[in-house]
Design an enzyme around this catalytic site. Structure first.
Site, PDB file in Angstrom:
ATOM      1  N   ALA A 195      67.838  35.700   1.698  1.00  0.00           N
ATOM      2  CA  ALA A 195      66.771  34.752   1.385  1.00  0.00           C
ATOM      3  C   ALA A 195      65.641  35.317   0.537  1.00  0.00           C
ATOM      4  CB  ALA A 195      66.187  34.200   2.687  1.00  0.00           C
ATOM      5  N   ALA A 196      65.337  36.602   0.671  1.00  0.00           N
ATOM      6  CA  ALA A 196      64.184  37.156  -0.034  1.00  0.00           C
ATOM      7  C   ALA A 196      64.413  37.087  -1.552  1.00  0.00           C
ATOM      8  CB  ALA A 196      63.965  38.596   0.401  1.00  0.00           C
ATOM      9  N   PRO A 197      63.348  36.850  -2.335  1.00  0.00           N
ATOM     10  CA  PRO A 197      61.932  36.787  -1.949  1.00  0.00           C
ATOM     11  C   PRO A 197      61.460  35.449  -1.396  1.00  0.00           C
ATOM     12  CG  PRO A 197      62.127  36.557  -4.314  1.00  0.00           C
ATOM     13  CD  PRO A 197      63.515  36.796  -3.807  1.00  0.00           C
ATOM     14  N   LYS A 253      63.746  29.713  -2.333  1.00  0.00           N
ATOM     15  CA  LYS A 253      64.659  28.677  -1.846  1.00  0.00           C
ATOM     16  C   LYS A 253      64.343  28.304  -0.398  1.00  0.00           C
ATOM     17  CE  LYS A 253      68.209  30.307  -5.044  1.00  0.00           C
ATOM     18  NZ  LYS A 253      67.365  31.393  -5.608  1.00  0.00           N
ATOM     19  N   ASP A 293      67.660  38.053   5.688  1.00  0.00           N
ATOM     20  CA  ASP A 293      67.782  39.064   4.643  1.00  0.00           C
ATOM     21  C   ASP A 293      67.708  40.434   5.306  1.00  0.00           C
ATOM     22  OD1 ASP A 293      67.358  38.942   1.320  1.00  0.00           O
ATOM     23  OD2 ASP A 293      66.879  40.878   2.242  1.00  0.00           O
ATOM     24  N   ASP A 301      72.572  32.875  -1.808  1.00  0.00           N
ATOM     25  CA  ASP A 301      72.227  33.425  -3.127  1.00  0.00           C
ATOM     26  C   ASP A 301      72.595  34.905  -3.053  1.00  0.00           C
ATOM     27  OD1 ASP A 301      71.179  34.240  -5.524  1.00  0.00           O
ATOM     28  OD2 ASP A 301      69.177  33.409  -5.209  1.00  0.00           O
ATOM     29  N   CYS A 336      72.660  34.904  -9.719  1.00  0.00           N
ATOM     30  CA  CYS A 336      71.913  34.943 -10.982  1.00  0.00           C
ATOM     31  C   CYS A 336      72.606  35.908 -11.947  1.00  0.00           C
ATOM     32  CB  CYS A 336      70.460  35.339 -10.748  1.00  0.00           C
ATOM     33  SG  CYS A 336      70.234  36.899  -9.857  1.00  0.00           S
TER      34      CYS A 336
END
Length: 427
Positions: free
Chosen positions: A245-247, A250, A265, A307, A360
């Protein structure tokens, strides 16, 4: 007098330190910018140092090509770094020629290891000034092996268009808690509302002084990065899980939509930033420090977002060092990690629930190939095709199978490169 002439060696030395750290190791750029010595610079010097370091990194391949054409043999890396900064001063920041050359010679003279090469620095930079190089050739702006991969994956025209975005300074993208708050503050932020609701601004300066920051009504999040959480389409009261989850952008999106969010995370340091943003925005989520692949929690969730860690080659607009830190072997190694995390995410998705996977990265092994392999391993999941324009994604990013391949050039002003797939578990 040009402003850059008034900024002395400490700022240029700081830029040299930042660039050297960025090229030495992954995450070196962020580490260098967080150092107390960098933060202690006067604001104007700090801004100049950052602009010089980033400007050099964004045109590093083209600068190196121009330098190699004027060097009979490779100099020590410390000398090359000074030459890189000198070229960027002259041709990117438009520093007056004598200042770009003079300060570069002074940088070389200040270090015993580079002092013997100050004459070379002077001669090479003056030669470049006599015959200015082309620093905007897309094929020269990134490592050749990466450009070859993009050409194979997307075709020559798209590869050139992706690479052409590398030298562009990106705007700032903001995600708001509500559309009403965005509408209220867009004029003050000198922004525009993009499809999906992201507010884009060319405003500069300290974020904490911007309208709405203290009220906690927005957070910084690239337009592409905001798409995956929207595609989960969470409803108030649904249980949502944000993995890796970090940063935290989302997580904030899911919480703002009314979901009961659990954010996981393995980095406690990076989760602190998420907790700070939760406090600033008045949103809430359960924050868990754990490795996703072996997190001991039997709960299943209505909506799961992964992610996954990746090569991050799609983030070069804000982190130009990623292009030079990436290695071909990294992609295969990270693909294995992503597969394990996807399996863990699948186990945590309730029957009938949704799972969104994103990276990404611009590399197919981390995107399209992962989705295909996941479906082969998990017959109880099927693609939930994304519609054209859904989530604010440009229509050009929609693939025939209903997944997204967001490329940096597909949005005016640029966007991060992402791959996004949405799955639904059979009920």
């Amino acid at each position: 007098m040009n402003e850059t002439q008034e900024i002395g060696l400490p700022a240029r030395r700081a830029a040299l330190d930042v660039m050297t750290a960025a090229l030495a190791r992954r995450n070196g750029l962020d580490e260098a910018l967080a150092r107390p010595a960098f933060g202690a610079l006067p604001p104007r010097d700090r801004a100049f140092a950052m602009a010089l370091a980033l400007g050099t990194l964004r045109r590093l391949g083209a600068i190196d090509r121009a330098l190699d054409a004027r060097l009979a043999k490779p100099p020590p890396e410390a000398v090359r770094d000074i030459l890189r900064l000198g070229a960027a001063q002259a041709f990117v920041l438009q520093t007056p020629p004598h200042a770009a050359v003079g300060t570069s010679v002074d940088l070389a003279a200040a270090n015993p290891a580079t002092r013997p090469f100050k004459g070379l620095v002077n001669a090479v930079l003056r030669g470049l000034l006599r015959e200015p190089p082309d620093l905007d050739d897309p094929e020269a702006l990134c490592p050749p092996w990466l450009y070859a991969r993009w050409r194979a994956a997307f075709g020559e025209e798209a590869a050139r268009a992706v690479a052409a975005v590398i030298p562009e300074e990106p705007p700032v993208d903001l995600t708001f808690k509500t559309p009403a708050e965005a509408e209220r503050l867009v004029p003050e932020l000198e922004g525009e509302v993009l499809p999906g609701g992201t507010v884009r601004t060319r405003r500069k300066g300290e974020l904490s002084a911007w309208p709405g920051y203290g009220e906690g009504v927005w957070w910084v999040q690239d337009a592409s990065a905001a798409v995956p959480a929207r595609l989960l389409d969470v409803r108030p009261g649904e249980a949502a899980l944000d993995l890796c989850a970090a940063p935290g952008g989302k997580t904030l999106q899911l919480a703002a939509a009314g979901a009961q969010v659990t954010a996981v995370d393995r980095s406690a340091a990076r989760l602190r930033r998420l907790s700070e943003n939760l406090a600033r925005t008045g949103l809430s989520a359960e924050v868990v420090v754990a490795d996703v692949s072996d997190w001991d929690d039997a709960r299943r969730f209505d909506a799961v977002l992964l992610d996954a860690p990746c090569s991050a080659t799609g983030t070069f607009r804000r982190q130009p060092d990623v292009l030079w830190a990436a290695r071909p072997g990294d992609i295969a190694a990270l693909a294995g990690v992503q597969a394990r995390l996807l399996d863990s995410a699948a186990a945590r998705t309730r029957p009938g629930g949704r799972l969104v996977y994103c990276v990404c990265s611009l590399e197919p092994e981390e995107g399209e190939a992962q989705a295909e392999a996941f479906l082969a391993r998990h017959p109880d999941f099927a693609l939930a095709p994304i519609a054209a324009g859904e989530g604010g994604a440009p229509e050009a990013s929609l693939r025939p199978d209903g997944t997204l391949r967001l490329l940096p050039h597909q949005r005016a002003g640029g966007q991060d490169g992402f791959y996004v797939a949405r799955f639904r578990r059979s009920g």
